[in-house]
Design an enzyme around this catalytic site. Sequence first.
Site, PDB file in Angstrom:
ATOM      1  N   LYS A 119       0.841  -1.208   0.000  1.00  0.00           N
ATOM      2  CA  LYS A 119       0.000   0.000   0.000  1.00  0.00           C
ATOM      3  C   LYS A 119       0.873   1.254   0.000  1.00  0.00           C
ATOM      4  CE  LYS A 119      -3.814   2.014   2.746  1.00  0.00           C
ATOM      5  NZ  LYS A 119      -4.655   1.796   3.951  1.00  0.00           N
ATOM      6  N   SER A 200      -9.430   1.876   3.392  1.00  0.00           N
ATOM      7  CA  SER A 200      -8.562   2.605   2.494  1.00  0.00           C
ATOM      8  C   SER A 200      -7.606   1.730   1.701  1.00  0.00           C
ATOM      9  CB  SER A 200      -7.753   3.636   3.282  1.00  0.00           C
ATOM     10  OG  SER A 200      -6.857   3.022   4.192  1.00  0.00           O
ATOM     11  N   SER A 224      -9.989  -0.592   7.378  1.00  0.00           N
ATOM     12  CA  SER A 224      -9.310  -0.342   6.110  1.00  0.00           C
ATOM     13  C   SER A 224      -8.560  -1.537   5.547  1.00  0.00           C
ATOM     14  CB  SER A 224      -8.351   0.847   6.250  1.00  0.00           C
ATOM     15  OG  SER A 224      -9.075   2.042   6.385  1.00  0.00           O
TER      16      SER A 224
END
Length: 535
Positions: A119, A200, A224
Amino acid sequence: MKFKIALILSCVTFASSVSATVATPPSTERAAANLAKAGPIESLDLSQLADGIDNGALNSEAITAAYLARIAAVDDSGPMLNAVIATFPDAMDQARAMDAELRAGTYRGPMHGIPVLVKDNVEVAGPIATTAGSLALAGNITNRDAPLIARLRAAGAVILGKTNLSEWANIRSDNSTSGWSAVGGLTKNPHALDRNSCGSSSGSGSATAAGLAAGSIGTETDGSITCPASVNGVVGFKPTVGLVSRRYIVPISHSQDTAGPMTRSVRDAAIMLTAMAGSDPQDAATADADRWRGDYSKGLSADALKGMRIGVLRAPNVDAALFDAALATLKAGGADVVMLDGSKIDRQKIGQGEFKVLLAELKADLATYLQALPDGLVPHKTLADVIAFNKANADTELQHFGQDIFETADKEAGLDDPAYVQALATSRGLASGALNQFFAHDKVDVIIAQTNGPAWLSTLGKGDAFTGPSASQLPAVAGFPHLTVPMGLSAGLPVGLSFIGPKWHDHAVLKAGYAYEQLSKARVTPQLRPTLGSK
């Protein structure tokens, strides 16, 4: 695909994933041929690839090349998932180095030569910036590895690239569209391209489901990892806060932030977590991590549910048929399933306190991160600076939604503010107290719930249309481990079953989730359909 890979590997001597005798890797041509016979790269789990490397049927170079080709085919073109922001130009060199080690007789374990995606709020050494999806961090090329990345490299992983995310980990605005960032655009759900991939860690969830890497790294403050894993139909594990270092990760909240693995299977998540976990002297929350860490892939068994007492938190808006089927599977596996009464949990008070904590810690923790960056990379040193940057670049940064949460957070008084201190004590006390009451009074080993509802239509500029329940808040605020495992399809789209355990009981949670996974076989392969019901 386990049957297919077993056929390929039948010609070589089998060894355990930590074999003392290292098999010599084949030529790249032979490895590529073996890989092609085993099935398309997107159909193979991390564990299967690790077995192929360990046993001399596959090599890292062929695997890495296959993933790069897959990214080019479905992320950069074709359906254009927008799950991957960039790949590292040295990915193939990393893979060849791992193969060279094998030829020299060194095998680091089941992550040896395995490509993973990260990420884009986690720092990775190399020429790719760590942006958290924001153009404000476009110059943030620190050329340093976060400790969790250093641990993965030490275990032999190939760091393949960076995944897209909800910008600033989805805390910029109440009206944000999950999966969108100014840097990476909108990430699509591979089960239906017009559906949201949740946030996210949207890119990590979408990429894992679409088979763009053997596994990926996500981060979670509240939901997330688990939400994008659930709606993309993969496994996501949010560890106990403090089991994995948070250093060199763009922060929201030191009270709740953690990184964790997102994979196609529970065993794969356990293998990745084993490499990632451990104490970091510069992250105080990890002081006890080394005491609890271990090989999380050991002891995983389909029989683990026998004698296990599982508590059930059933929300009023779950998919009743799907959830009942999951309960039946757990009972058939030998678990003692008991219903829990969650009616007395003051979720509103927990939520109010949590929001106050996140606002205050965002302002303080982001400033700490920005001010500690190497000189000359990023001119912004405070949240106020980032707010000003967004206003000055409104045509790109604010084109779909504003920054109302940022502006509210910037008004916070600081971490010495009595209101913040009280909010932290209240929210954490209520959340951990509720869970610990179930574990102690009801004597349950783990708690299950439907992770969340299925994916919704992505509507840029109109925010998110979350559906169904959400299981993330209590373990997020308490800092307890939370695993989501595919439960099946709801309205034609994936949803997950959550497994929540006491603090530091990460291994027990993984054992329960693995057993359910093996019995349910509920994971569904995404078809990259343009919309639900299309072909």
